[in-house]
Design a protein around this motif. Sequence first.
Motif, mmCIF file in Angstrom:
data_model
loop_
_atom_site.group_PDB
_atom_site.id
_atom_site.type_symbol
_atom_site.label_atom_id
_atom_site.label_comp_id
_atom_site.label_asym_id
_atom_site.label_seq_id
_atom_site.Cartn_x
_atom_site.Cartn_y
_atom_site.Cartn_z
ATOM 1 N N ALA A 253 0.755 -1.233 -0.005
ATOM 2 C CA ALA A 253 0.024 -0.071 -0.165
ATOM 3 C C ALA A 253 0.971 1.122 0.014
ATOM 4 C CB ALA A 253 -0.812 -0.030 1.029
ATOM 5 N N ARG B 295 -5.615 3.039 13.584
ATOM 6 C CA ARG B 295 -6.701 2.441 13.026
ATOM 7 C C ARG B 295 -6.719 0.653 12.817
ATOM 8 N NH1 ARG B 295 -8.521 6.824 8.348
ATOM 9 N NH2 ARG B 295 -8.412 8.889 9.654
ATOM 10 N N LEU B 296 -5.673 0.222 12.379
ATOM 11 C CA LEU B 296 -5.230 -1.039 12.290
ATOM 12 C C LEU B 296 -5.721 -1.631 13.537
ATOM 13 C CD1 LEU B 296 -2.323 -1.219 9.689
ATOM 14 C CD2 LEU B 296 -4.714 -1.241 9.079
ATOM 15 N N ARG C 15 -7.794 -5.062 5.879
ATOM 16 C CA ARG C 15 -9.371 -5.789 6.115
ATOM 17 C C ARG C 15 -9.231 -7.362 5.093
ATOM 18 N NH1 ARG C 15 -12.064 -0.783 4.726
ATOM 19 N NH2 ARG C 15 -11.840 0.279 6.766
ATOM 20 N N THR C 16 -8.642 -7.081 4.162
ATOM 21 C CA THR C 16 -8.566 -8.261 2.989
ATOM 22 C C THR C 16 -7.541 -9.220 3.470
ATOM 23 O OG1 THR C 16 -8.892 -6.432 1.329
ATOM 24 C CG2 THR C 16 -8.476 -8.574 0.659
ATOM 25 N N ALA D 82 -4.894 4.946 3.569
ATOM 26 C CA ALA D 82 -6.392 4.513 3.209
ATOM 27 C C ALA D 82 -6.148 2.967 2.628
ATOM 28 C CB ALA D 82 -7.077 5.521 2.346
ATOM 29 N N GLU D 83 -5.071 3.122 1.639
ATOM 30 C CA GLU D 83 -4.839 1.622 0.962
ATOM 31 C C GLU D 83 -4.499 0.553 2.154
ATOM 32 O OE1 GLU D 83 -1.952 2.032 -2.024
ATOM 33 O OE2 GLU D 83 -3.137 3.451 -3.394
ATOM 34 N N ARG E 182 -5.473 -9.618 6.323
ATOM 35 C CA ARG E 182 -5.526 -9.828 7.917
ATOM 36 C C ARG E 182 -3.936 -10.144 8.202
ATOM 37 N NH1 ARG E 182 -9.493 -8.964 11.184
ATOM 38 N NH2 ARG E 182 -8.904 -10.512 12.366
ATOM 39 N N THR F 173 -5.416 0.736 5.218
ATOM 40 C CA THR F 173 -6.657 -0.034 6.038
ATOM 41 C C THR F 173 -7.267 -0.839 5.316
ATOM 42 O OG1 THR F 173 -6.702 2.357 6.964
ATOM 43 C CG2 THR F 173 -8.640 1.081 7.362
ATOM 44 N N GLU F 174 -7.609 -0.623 4.030
ATOM 45 C CA GLU F 174 -8.501 -1.510 3.057
ATOM 46 C C GLU F 174 -7.696 -2.898 2.945
ATOM 47 O OE1 GLU F 174 -11.345 -3.247 1.338
ATOM 48 O OE2 GLU F 174 -11.559 -1.151 2.246
ATOM 49 N N ALA F 175 -6.491 -2.863 2.668
ATOM 50 C CA ALA F 175 -5.416 -4.093 2.549
ATOM 51 C C ALA F 175 -5.630 -4.855 3.725
ATOM 52 C CB ALA F 175 -4.161 -3.688 2.304
ATOM 53 N N ALA G 188 -9.330 -1.886 14.613
ATOM 54 C CA ALA G 188 -10.170 -2.811 13.754
ATOM 55 C C ALA G 188 -9.946 -4.357 14.247
ATOM 56 C CB ALA G 188 -9.520 -2.519 12.097
#
Length: 82
Positions: free
Chosen positions: A33, A68-69, A44-45, A37-38, A47, A40-42, A72
């Motif tokens: 990433a 943030r990580l 989630r995908t 933002a990338e 882990r 955080t999304e990665a 989550a």
Amino acid sequence: MQPSAAILIVDDHDGFRTLPGHARAAGFTVAEATTGAEATEAARTIRPGLVLLDIQLPDFDGFEVARRLAAARPGTRLRSWC
């Protein structure tokens, strides 16, 4: 619970994202990433079990990404090496 065999590398400079080839060869799943933002999304995908995180990113700093990580994934341990 087994730790994830995934690594997330977060850095906006191409030269710092050279680890993936070596990590993939060793059997790890690797995601990259270039922004918070990338990242955080990665996360989630895939882990990831390990996140290599730059502090200076274009959208927000690495400390905010780490917060943030961790939020989550309750129980996440944050460690930093500078």
